[in-house]
Design a protein around this motif. Structure first.
Motif, short mmCIF file in Angstrom:
data_model
loop_
_atom_site.label_atom_id
_atom_site.label_comp_id
_atom_site.label_asym_id
_atom_site.label_seq_id
_atom_site.Cartn_x
_atom_site.Cartn_y
_atom_site.Cartn_z
N SER A 1 36.68 50.29 50.28
CA SER A 1 35.44 50.76 49.68
C SER A 1 34.35 49.70 49.81
CB SER A 1 35.67 51.08 48.21
OG SER A 1 34.44 50.96 47.51
N PRO A 2 33.31 49.99 50.56
CA PRO A 2 32.25 48.98 50.72
C PRO A 2 31.67 48.56 49.38
CG PRO A 2 31.94 50.81 52.25
CD PRO A 2 33.01 51.22 51.31
N SER A 3 31.44 49.53 48.49
CA SER A 3 30.78 49.18 47.24
C SER A 3 31.69 48.30 46.39
CB SER A 3 30.42 50.45 46.47
OG SER A 3 31.60 51.20 46.22
N LEU A 4 32.96 48.64 46.31
CA LEU A 4 33.87 47.83 45.50
C LEU A 4 33.98 46.42 46.09
CD1 LEU A 4 35.81 47.55 43.16
CD2 LEU A 4 37.63 48.45 44.59
N ALA A 5 34.08 46.37 47.41
CA ALA A 5 34.17 45.06 48.06
C ALA A 5 32.95 44.22 47.70
CB ALA A 5 34.28 45.24 49.56
N ALA A 6 31.78 44.86 47.77
CA ALA A 6 30.54 44.14 47.46
C ALA A 6 30.59 43.64 46.02
CB ALA A 6 29.35 45.06 47.68
N ALA A 7 31.03 44.54 45.11
CA ALA A 7 31.07 44.17 43.70
C ALA A 7 32.00 42.98 43.50
CB ALA A 7 31.54 45.36 42.87
N LEU A 8 33.17 43.01 44.17
CA LEU A 8 34.12 41.91 44.02
C LEU A 8 33.56 40.63 44.60
CD1 LEU A 8 37.40 43.85 44.77
CD2 LEU A 8 36.96 42.50 42.72
N ARG A 9 32.90 40.75 45.76
CA ARG A 9 32.31 39.54 46.37
C ARG A 9 31.29 38.94 45.42
NH1 ARG A 9 31.80 42.58 51.31
NH2 ARG A 9 33.61 42.25 52.66
N ALA A 10 30.48 39.80 44.83
CA ALA A 10 29.45 39.32 43.91
C ALA A 10 30.11 38.59 42.74
CB ALA A 10 28.63 40.50 43.39
N LEU A 11 31.19 39.20 42.23
CA LEU A 11 31.89 38.59 41.09
C LEU A 11 32.43 37.22 41.50
CD1 LEU A 11 32.94 38.89 38.20
CD2 LEU A 11 34.97 39.98 39.13
N LEU A 12 33.02 37.17 42.70
CA LEU A 12 33.59 35.90 43.16
C LEU A 12 32.49 34.86 43.39
CD1 LEU A 12 36.35 37.16 45.60
CD2 LEU A 12 36.63 36.23 43.31
N ALA A 13 31.34 35.33 43.81
CA ALA A 13 30.23 34.39 44.01
C ALA A 13 29.85 33.77 42.68
CB ALA A 13 29.04 35.13 44.61
N GLU A 14 29.92 34.60 41.64
CA GLU A 14 29.59 34.12 40.30
C GLU A 14 30.66 33.14 39.82
OE1 GLU A 14 27.63 36.50 36.54
OE2 GLU A 14 29.06 37.53 37.84
N LEU A 15 31.92 33.43 40.21
CA LEU A 15 33.05 32.61 39.75
C LEU A 15 33.73 32.00 40.97
CD1 LEU A 15 34.44 35.35 37.35
CD2 LEU A 15 33.05 33.40 36.68
N PRO A 16 33.15 30.98 41.57
CA PRO A 16 33.62 30.50 42.87
C PRO A 16 35.09 30.06 42.86
CG PRO A 16 32.07 28.98 41.87
CD PRO A 16 32.01 30.22 41.06
N GLU A 17 35.60 29.62 41.71
CA GLU A 17 36.99 29.14 41.67
C GLU A 17 37.99 30.29 41.66
OE1 GLU A 17 37.85 25.59 41.24
OE2 GLU A 17 35.81 25.55 42.04
N ALA A 18 37.51 31.49 41.36
CA ALA A 18 38.42 32.63 41.24
C ALA A 18 38.92 33.04 42.62
CB ALA A 18 37.72 33.79 40.55
N ARG A 19 40.06 33.74 42.63
CA ARG A 19 40.61 34.18 43.90
C ARG A 19 40.91 35.67 43.86
NH1 ARG A 19 43.44 30.73 46.88
NH2 ARG A 19 43.44 32.48 48.34
N TRP A 20 40.84 36.30 45.03
CA TRP A 20 41.07 37.75 45.13
C TRP A 20 42.27 37.98 46.04
CZ3 TRP A 20 37.31 41.24 48.42
CH2 TRP A 20 37.83 42.55 48.49
N HIS A 21 43.30 38.61 45.51
CA HIS A 21 44.50 38.93 46.29
C HIS A 21 44.57 40.44 46.51
CE1 HIS A 21 46.12 34.89 45.52
NE2 HIS A 21 45.50 35.03 44.36
N GLN A 22 45.14 40.79 47.66
CA GLN A 22 45.32 42.22 47.94
C GLN A 22 46.76 42.48 48.33
OE1 GLN A 22 42.32 43.92 50.61
NE2 GLN A 22 41.25 41.97 50.53
#
Lengths: 988, 461, 179
Positions: free
Chosen positions: A202-223
């Motif tokens: 989902s492009p929108s969800l991906a964008a939302a997650l990227r934005a969140l990660l940008a806000e929290l640079p130390e956080a990590r996203w696993h799939q």
């Protein structure tokens, strides 16, 4: 206590609602508990959006609410059009009229990959899934899984309420907790914060997650999801140096070789691939009939369609791939113990003859090497860019999912994870057992799980959040070819669930933002359309964003590929192959009773998974079907029943995922065995296994007990050559009684005279028609015990026959609905005239009049009549009432039922036609089975209309009726099956 | 209960009389009416009645649960939509036929040996039909709507569909039940008068008096009475044949291999008489022993019934042979498979047991010594009863479980409720029979008087 | 001596069929007409002896049967062709061969019912009260004795003469029957 909470929310509150009367369906426990938030909502009795945001109700809203209140009257409490403007497919809501369904375009998600659907909606109640003709992954058809999508929406076991530490909580409480957590995270720059999602297309969800990660640079996203597709990506990395997604154009290919790829049976592209394949199965196709070779361990839907099928163990498949590559002049050293050398040679020759018009497909479960070899072969044959296309991956962030999961587990174990947000998926159940995800998980200090069901994972999390069903929420996803599909809600969330998109935005500090707002916001930017509203409207209307598919990517084979090609594994004494279940997939559909009871395409098993093995192996291990054995791999073991399957590879057993759930709901909990326990993260799909007899037996419920045709010519088949020589082959040796062989004068059917043909040449036996029929006609589910007693209720039965040598049998499918015989034996014997002929030739059941002598069923030579031995229909669960098709009676106990040719659809078309004072057009009446069929094997229409497609097909020399010698004069007939074998192999 | 004397006093001479010598009008009258009026109820009666009544309770329970839960409690399924219910229906109806045959056909044939067993056989018919009639009702998915099979004007738009053999059944069975009941009652009127006149207790006098309808044995009455009785017999004879023919239509109208056979009507009627006489023997032998009726039910009766058993048995076996022969001769693959499936399929045990019970066992009856040995005869009668039940099982189940579409083949396993319902009806049958022999003359007194030997006619009372 | 109007007639008792038959014959010959004979079982010739020739019962039964036959077939034909004209298994509305079994059964049913009801009606049964039962010994008529009655309403009836006449016919006993 958790258990209590769960049972309470299933039964207790029904009772409570009954006592209080009125709207029985509660949306959540907040209602019951009169949580402050709910009282707030209760001020305006219809939650936010019942009235237009900008002031007074518009005409549209009033109409919608009228429709809704009508539905409310039907005890279906919270049904109504969602508040936002959504765009109907064929007509605008102005036309909401009782009894006239509307169709909305949205998408069914399999592994987060979209295939377009149209949802039939009655007064705001989605009731039936149809394919979206405009959508590349559907072309109007659906898979059986997609058909059951709507049942998932109404599943009474869905999680209904926010749960904290096993106690009922509320969104209000969670929002507060999330806000506090966000503060902490911001302070830590997201350190120790992990998000685990299923792969995101989902492009929108991906964008939302990227934005969140940008806000929290130390956080990590696993799939992670069980069907990772890692091997395919690794394969293309081997071959081309980058992880690419591979597309096939089957309609362009004359010769197709599947290396254990279930092209038509599994995966988000199966429906499209099946259609393309079938389009070349027709003998009259200008480009000629295609030829399919399949090598695979366990017979699959694809294998059953093959002109030549070879049962090979996983390892042998890899060897075969190498041999094939070598045979086509690629620098691969073929192993000494390569199987079926002549066979491979013949296939290689055939491929060589059709360069650029052939394709080789590697199965998702095959190791990277096989994928790489397949790509290399296609490259060698010049198929790339002709029949095979490479595109960027569908996932927004393509990762090696298994690696990603392992990393998360490692970090969890090392205590590097404080907060874990799991968006969808059920890793505790679905992760390979050797990772010990469950134990590791509990090292995280705060665990939040968003999912449709309160499942095994939720159980180990502090917070469980009810997820909105895709039919309740706004989102978007990519189809197999990259096409973006917008998902619009068909109904207000039944249980106040929220979508992943909304939950992410909570963590992004925008808790009040609705899914629609987020989605519109994203696409306003991404669409880059001059007139966004117009763009939005048409995207919703069509169910896809036109031109959004990925362009093919030019690729070049890496020269060092063959040097870097990993060696095949050593031979295992007994090989275990693990596959997703054809019905419940990786377990995510386990609680959908329709799918549980769907006879699995090849085994005809219901309600269970089993250890599939070949007759020879069974003989060697002295096993009989139904024996309980203990399988052990990697030091873990499960007890599982054995099912002997002709055509399975020897010295190799197959098990299916998705069963053995411990916390899935009333339907799925505790049935079957959990194959994930045998899975290892290094070799997820194929390992070596030990098998031990326990001496115990286990009852498996199969819908078919006899697998040979007994020389009765039910399925008729010839090779293409034979057909060319003698088109009438299907009628040889048949003794059809003369038309005048009857005591009585024939009955004339003026006007419409309905009939059906089923093309056995393209039928996959996938079962889409079975579930479509079940959904359309309110067919009840009877449960394992009743199936075992031979009381399954499906109106259309897909017979499966094996013929020939049990080690390499021919596999036939034959869908058998009611034949609507002109001389119906069932009608004559009914003592109450409960089944009679209509003026249009339909063999009708009059439920009201039926007293249930079952004489008709006995006297039906096709055995297509189904009897309600008990009260099978569910008359108590409210959500299931919302699911019912209002145009079809819900049958009661003691009544006979059977296929009606979807008479309700005939009548809908008739009404439309009569209003326009014209006859019903050909193709205007589409039966549920016909609509769902991915390969358009079913044709229905008016036999009296010479121009009708069905009338033409009845003239086809391949057209024949079964048991015609009984003079029943069936209206449903079959088109004989054709094979297109390779002469070289025929001689073998 | 079992006969205490295998050898009857008169059994030695070939043409034994139909009534023992030395009997006069009053001895006949007194001895038979005494069973009802004066003799004290034997312990065996009490025991037997208690037992069968318990079974009736079992039946009621099974029916109750059936109505609550649904036909699913039985073993039926797809493809075997008919199971025990229809098997038992045909079995009971068949048993009934012997009664009508004895009372009607033998009357027309002037077989005076019938007189001492006809009353009792008619009662048996009635009760057997009562049990039979239960099953078609219970086997329906919605039994409470049974009346939709009756033709009566209504606003529900329902009307029986007269092309269906099941509707023919409704008419045939109801007619049969009505006629049998009338035949039985009319035959009893003069004896009821006897009981009325001979009973000492007021209640009995009133009840029997009402039932006797003021019968006074007037010559004119006797004249019309005999005419009516003869006419009834004349009507019952074609009726009894038609009833089991119609029952056989339930199958032969169908197209299922194993059902669709023209031989069914005659072969069913023969089978019915076969089963019926077996049942008469099964009941008569112990009863005559228990009530010492050897004088009235003599070796002659037993012998004749045994002979009929043998004759009908042979017809039935011929039916089996023809069925198999036609299956082969027709060259129809489905018919031929059906026979092979019976012989060697999953239910082969039942088929061979059937042949043993109905084909072999009665062959013993060729020997007069076997026919005279009431113990052995009784056993044979029981075996034949079982065999005839198996025959219906084979016809219903093995034909359905593997018909045309191999994909739809299945198996049928009866459940506990199938058995309790069946055994329950046996209890019902016996209970009714026990009540009958306790409260009504089980032998037609007035007809016995007509066969009192002439020598005794001048005897002074 | 009771008043003649209380008298229904005289009844003689015999102990075997031959005697009662002879008595009946001679009484009829003597011109008595209001005769009736009673026996525990049917005696051939007795009815004729008291001047009873033949009964209309068979004719009644035939009529009943025919009525049933036509009623049944008409019902089936009319309902199937006019009331519920349904296409059942592609057979014509009037598929008469299928109607035969029911027609047959109903024929039998009607005939049988007529036979029974006809018999009872002609015999005047049920008869709750009848003077002959006032004779105590008449109870034996259903056991082993035979009776002959001459009613007072008979023109030739004379209490003394008739009694003498009856006593002359091997009667065991002659008794007056009260109304």
């Amino acid at each position: 206590m958790r258990g209590d909470g769960n049972t309470l929310d299933q039964y207790g509150s029904y009772g409570r609602q009954r006592r209080t009367g009125g709207e029985r369906l509660w949306r959540s426990f907040e209602e019951l508990e009169q949580a402050p938030e709910f009282r707030l909502l209760a001020e305006n009795e219809f939650a936010p959006g019942a009235l237009e945001r900008e002031g007074g109700p518009s005409r549209r809203r009033v109409l919608e609410l009228l429709g809704a209140s009508l539905a409310l009257a039907g005890a279906a409490g919270c049904t109504r059009q969602p508040p936002e403007k959504i765009v109907p497919y064929v007509a605008a809501p102005e036309e909401v009229t009782p009894g006239k369904p509307l169709y909305y375009a949205t998408a069914f998600l399999l592994g987060k990959v979209a295939s377009g659907i149209l949802v039939e909606s009655h007064l705001g109640r989605p009731t039936k899934i149809e394919g979206n003709p405009d959508h590349p992954a559907s072309l109007g058809a659906t898979s059986p899984l997609a058909q059951a999508f709507v049942l998932g929406l109404y599943d009474p076991d869905r999680s209904k309420v926010v749960i904290r530490h096993g106690r009922i909580s509320s969104w209000v409480n969670f929002l507060a907790a999330a806000a506090a957590e966000r503060e902490r995270l911001l302070a830590r720059r997201g350190a120790g914060f992990r998000v685990l999602t299923e792969p995101v297309t989902s492009p929108s969800l991906a964008a939302a997650l990227r934005a969140l990660l940008a806000e929290l640079p130390e956080a990590r996203w696993h799939q992670y999801q069980p069907l990772t597709g890692d091997h395919a990506r690794q394969g293309s990395r081997l071959a081309f140096g980058e992880p690419l997604h591979v597309l096939y154009r089957l309609e362009q290919a004359d010769v197709i070789v599947s290396l254990d790829a279930d092209l038509f049976g599994a995966g988000p592209a199966a429906v499209r691939y099946a259609r393309d394949f079938a389009s070349r199965r027709r003998p009259d196709h200008p480009a000629g009939m295609n030829r399919l070779y399949v090598v695979e361990p366990a017979p699959s839907v694809t294998g059953a369609m093959a002109d030549h099928r070879l049962a090979l163990s996983n390892r042998q498949v890899e060897l075969a791939a190498r041999a094939l590559a070598a045979g086509l002049g690629l620098p691969v050293s073929p192993q000494a113990d390569a199987p079926a050398k002549e066979w491979i040679a013949a296939v290689a020759a055939d491929l060589d003859r059709s360069r650029g018009r052939s394709l080789v497909v590697a199965g998702e479960h095959q190791p990277p090497a096989v994928h790489a070899l397949a790509l290399a072969i296609n490259h060698q044959l010049g198929n790339l860019g002709r029949t095979v296309f490479c595109t960027p991956p569908l996932e927004a962030e393509p990762v090696d999912q298994m690696a990603s999961l392992k990393e998360l587990v490692a970090d969890l174990a090392a205590g590097r994870v404080q907060t874990l947000l799991i968006l969808g998926g059920n890793p505790v159940y679905q992760a390979p057992a050797d990772l010990g995800f469950g134990e590791a998980l509990q090292r995280a200090e705060l665990r939040i799980h968003l999912s449709l069901y309160e499942d095994e994972t939720s159980q180990l999390c502090h917070w469980h959040l009810p997820e909105a069903h895709p039919l309740e929420a706004w989102s978007d996803a990519r189809a197999f070819d990259g096409t973006v599909t917008l998902l619009q809600p068909l109904i207000e969330p039944l249980y106040a669930g929220r979508s992943a998109l909304e939950v992410v935005s909570i963590f992004a500090g925008r808790p009040s933002q609705t899914g629609e707002e987020i989605l519109r916001e994203y696409w306003r930017g991404a669409a880059g359309a001059a007139d966004f509203e117009r763009w939005w409207r048409s995207a919703l209307h069509d169910g896809l964003v036109r031109g959004s598919e990925f362009p093919p990517k030019p690729v070049s084979l890496r020269p060092d590929l063959f040097a870097r090609l990993p060696e095949p594994p050593a031979a295992a004494p007994l090989e275990l192959s693990i596959r997703p279940d054809p019905a419940v997939w990786d377990g995510r559909f386990a609680n959908l009773a329709w799918l549980q009871e769907l006879p699995k395409p090849i085994t005809k098993l219901t309600w269970d998974n089993a250890v599939l093995l070949s007759p020879a192996t069974a003989r060697r291990l002295e096993l009989a079907g139904g024996d309980l054995v203990e399988l052990s791999a990697g030091g873990r073991s499960v007890r599982a029943p054995v099912w002997i399957l002709p055509g399975h590879a020897d010295e190799c057993v197959t098990v299916h995922l998705g069963y053995g759930r411990t916390r899935a709901g009333k339907v799925a909990t505790g049935i079957g065995f959990d194959a994930y326990r045998l899975q290892s993260s290094d070799r997820p799909w194929c390992t070596s296994v030990q098998l031990r007899r326990t001496g115990e037996r286990y009852q498996l419920a199969s819908t078919q007990h006899h697998h040979a045709m007994e020389g009765r010519r039910l399925v008729r088949e010839a090779t293409l050559a034979e057909f060319r020589r003698d088109p009438g082959f299907a009628h040889h040796g048949e003794h059809p009684p003369p038309a005048d062989l009857s005591l009585y004068p024939p009955v004339a059917y003026e006007g419409y005279s309905w009939g059906m043909t089923i093309d056995l040449n393209t039928c996959l036996g996938c079962g889409a028609c079975v579930i479509a029929c079940q959904a359309e006609n309110n067919i009840p589910v009877v449960g394992k015990d009743q199936v075992a007693r031979g009381r399954a209720m499906h109106w259309i039965r897909i017979d499966r026959y094996f013929e020939g040598d049990p080690s390499r049998p021919a596999i036939y499918h034959q869908p058998v609905p009611c034949m609507h015989c002109d001389h119906a034996p069932c009608e004559v014997v009914c003592p109450t005239a409960a089944t009679v002929h209509s003026a249009e030739g339909l063999n009708q059941m009059v439920y009201n009049r039926c007293v249930g002598t079952r004489y008709c069923a006995n006297n039906c030579p096709y055995k297509v009549r189904r009897f309600n031995f008990y009260l099978y229909a569910d008359w108590s669960v409210e959500t299931l009432k919302m699911l019912r098709n209002p145009d079809v009676t819900v049958r009661s106990r003691g009544v006979m039922e059977k296929c009606t040719y979807c008479v309700q659809r005939i009548n809908r078309a008739r009404i439309a036609a009569e209003r326009e004072e014209r006859p019903i057009r050909d193709g205007e009446v589409v039966t549920a089975c016909q609509a769902a069929c991915p390969v358009q094997a079913i044709t229905f229409g008016n036999l009296n209309d010479p121009a009708a497609r069905v009338a033409e097909l009845k003239k086809d020399p391949r057209n024949y009726g079964i048991l015609e010698e009984l003079n029943t004069r069936p209206r449903t007939t079959y088109l004989a099956r054709l094979r297109n074998p390779n002469p070289a192999l025929e001689r073998l | 209960m079992e006969p205490e004397r295998p050898q009857d006093p008169v059994a030695t001479d070939e043409e034994a009389p139909v009534i023992a010598p030395g009997h006069t009008y009053q001895t006949v009258t007194d001895q038979i009416s005494a069973i009802v009026l004066t003799r004290k109820t034997p312990r065996e009666w009490l025991l037997g009645f208690t037992l069968s009544f318990a079974l009736v309770m079992l039946l009621l329970y099974s029916i109750g649960y059936l109505l609550v839960a649904g036909t699913g409690i039985w073993g039926i399924n797809h493809p075997v939509g008919w199971g025990f219910a229809i098997i038992n229906f045909v079995w009971w109806i068949g048993i009934g036929h012997a009664g009508t045959l004895i009372s009607a056909i033998l009357l027309l044939l002037r077989q005076e040996w019938r007189t001492s067993i006809n009353r009792f056989a008619e009662a048996m018919t009635l009760f057997a039909v009562a049990c039979a009639a239960l099953f078609p009702l219970l086997h329906m998915g919605r039994p409470w709507l049974f009346y939709w099979l009756l033709p009566y004007p209504n606003t529900m738009g329902t009307w029986p569909q007269p092309r269906s053999p099941l509707v023919w059944d409704v008419f045939a069975v109801t007619t049969y039940a009505t006629v049998s009941a009338m035949f039985w009652f009319v035959g009893m009127i003069p004896d009821l008068a006897t009981l009325r006149d001979r009973s000492r207790r007021r209640a009995a006098q009133i009840i029997y008096g009402i039932l006797a309808m003021g019968w006074r044995g007037s010559a004119k009455h006797w004249h019309r009475y005999e005419t009516a009785y003869l006419l009834l017999a004349g009507l019952a004879t074609p009726l009894v044949v038609s009833v089991h023919t119609v029952v056989s239509f339930d199958f032969s109208i169908g197209i299922i291999p194993g059902w669709h056979a023209t031989i069914f009507p005659p072969y069913f009627v023969a089978g019915a008489i076969y089963a019926g006489f077996a049942m008469v023997l099964t009941l008569a032998i112990p009863l005559r022993a228990l009530y010492g009726l050897e004088d009235f039910i003599t070796a002659r009766h037993i012998d004749n019934m045994a002979k009929i058993l043998l004759a009908t048995g042979l017809i039935v076996v011929y039916g089996y042979l023809m069925e198999a022969f036609m299956a082969w001769y027709s060259g129809n693959e489905y018919e031929w498979f059906m026979i092979r499936n019976r012989i060697s399929g999953p239910y082969k045990a039942c088929y061979w047991a059937l042949l043993a019970c109905n084909g072999l066992a009665p062959q013993l009856l060729w020997f007069s010594r076997v026919r005279r040995n009431t113990r052995l005869l009784w056993l044979i009668a029981i075996v034949v009863g079982v065999g005839m039940w198996l025959e219906r099982f084979i016809i219903v189940v093995t034909s359905l479980h593997r018909d045309f579409m191999p994909s739809a083949w299945g198996m049928y396993y009866p459940t506990a409720y199938d058995w309790t319902t069946y055994i329950g009806t046996i209890g019902l049958f016996l209970a009714l029979l026990f009540l009958f022999i306790r409260f009504l003359p089980m032998i037609s007194i007035f007809e016995m008087r007509t066969i009192v030997p002439p020598a005794e006619r001048r005897a002074r009372g | 001596m009771k008043a003649p109007n209380r008298l229904w007639g005289l009844m003689a008792e015999y102990d075997n069929p031959a005697d009662v038959l002879a008595a009946a014959r001679s009484a009829y010959a003597a011109g008595y007409r209001q005769l009736d004979a009673y026996s525990p079982m049917p005696i051939h010739g007795l009815a004729e002896a008291i001047g009873f020739r033949r009964t209309r019962l068979p004719l009644l039964v035939l009529t009943g049967g025919l009525v049933g036959c036509f009623a049944a077939f008409f019902m089936l034909w009319y309902v199937e062709t006019h009331v519920y004209p349904l296409n059942v298994g592609g057979r014509p509305l009037n598929s008469w061969p299928s109607f035969i079994p029911i027609t047959f059964e109903v024929t039998i049913l009607f005939a049988a019912i007529t036979a029974v009801l006809g018999m009872l009606a002609l015999n005047g049964l049920p008869t709750p009260y009848h003077p002959v039962f006032n004779v105590r010994r008449f109870a034996l008529a259903s056991r082993h004795r035979f009776f002959l009655s001459i009613e007072a309403s008979d023109p030739l009836f004379d209490l003394e003469a008739t009694r003498r006449f009856l006593e002359a016919t091997h009667a065991r006993e002659v008794s007056e029957v009260e109304r």
